[in-house]
Design an enzyme around this catalytic site. Sequence first.
Site, PDB file in Angstrom:
ATOM      1  CG  ASP A 149      -1.883   1.126   1.257  1.00 20.20           C
ATOM      2  OD1 ASP A 149      -2.530   1.379   0.221  1.00 20.20           O
ATOM      3  OD2 ASP A 149      -1.998   1.788   2.303  1.00 20.20           O
ATOM      4  CG  ASP A 184      -2.136   7.600   0.436  1.00 16.88           C
ATOM      5  OD1 ASP A 184      -1.226   8.425   0.267  1.00 16.88           O
ATOM      6  OD2 ASP A 184      -3.114   7.499  -0.325  1.00 16.88           O
TER       7      ASP A 184
END
Length: 342
Positions: free
Chosen positions: A26, A28
């Site tokens: 991922d 953010d």
Amino acid sequence: MSRSVRTRPEGSGQALSEAYDTALLDLDGVVYAGGAAIVHAVESLAAARAGGMHLAYVTNNALRTPDTVAGHLTELGIPTGAEDVITSAQAVARLIGEQVPAGARVLVIGGEGLRVALRERGLVPVESADDDPAAVVQGFGGPDLPWGRFAEASYAVARGVPWFASNTDLTIPSGRGIAPGNGAAVEVVRIATGAEPQVAGKPLPPMHRETILRTGAERPLVVGDRLDTDIEGAFNGEVDSLLVLTGVTDGAQLLAAPPQHRPTFVDADLRGLLTGQPEVTPAGDGFRCGGWTATAGKERVELDGDGEALDGLRALCAAAWTAAGQGSCALDGGKALARLGL
């Protein structure tokens, strides 16, 4: 990882970058926050890549194109090609393309990332409900997305046009704190129409399928900061996961995680890719990890010992998850977490 109930984080005698061929990372809250690299991210990813691990960046944010994301990562010191970036825009575009004719018009409520992904699938982005769209797609459009775009989506959905959403994350981390995500925008259209969209992004299968198709991963490790997207997505895809504590999830949320939100491994940040993971073992009426022993009482989790704070958190998870069984833990772990500084 099986879909059985996890009662403790697992250990690994190998560095995770050696035990798994591909990290599905991922962005953010894991690699960057507010556009700036998270501490230890750049050097950890460089070391993992140098050791032979394939790095793929998997994001529910449909606003930016893979080229833009790759350019940003490269500027941060993480050399990345567009082919290494998988977005929920790509996943939802594939989902739409499987249900509408080639060359169909799609009403876009979102940013350039959605438009590029639709064109890649041979679909035609349009801007109005009056453009005779065959589908409506909604993705994160950033803070400047005009309110009128939600009305445009609502007009089309109310007419019976199939509605798709890139993802339904209610919040996203930013450099200034937690901000509304695409899920909050989807709620606007849902309230106006009473309809339900088809959703592609994490934690749902279309995103996992898109990621595996594009990376060819055989032993993937999902790396994320969110229990309800990254970790649940790994659970749904029956692959292992590493939770890092640099984003949305804190220690209390981890202790209270239901089975589908329990990660395989837990670490402070991306340095966890470069090391083995300590084993959590039964010890009397509780569990031991490193210098810590945790025991679940009737109302709270008790912690004894000294050593690395994360070892204590892993022991706490084992005690809390075992006590919770198939549900979320209701035991108070606040005092124990405070002792660990978490």
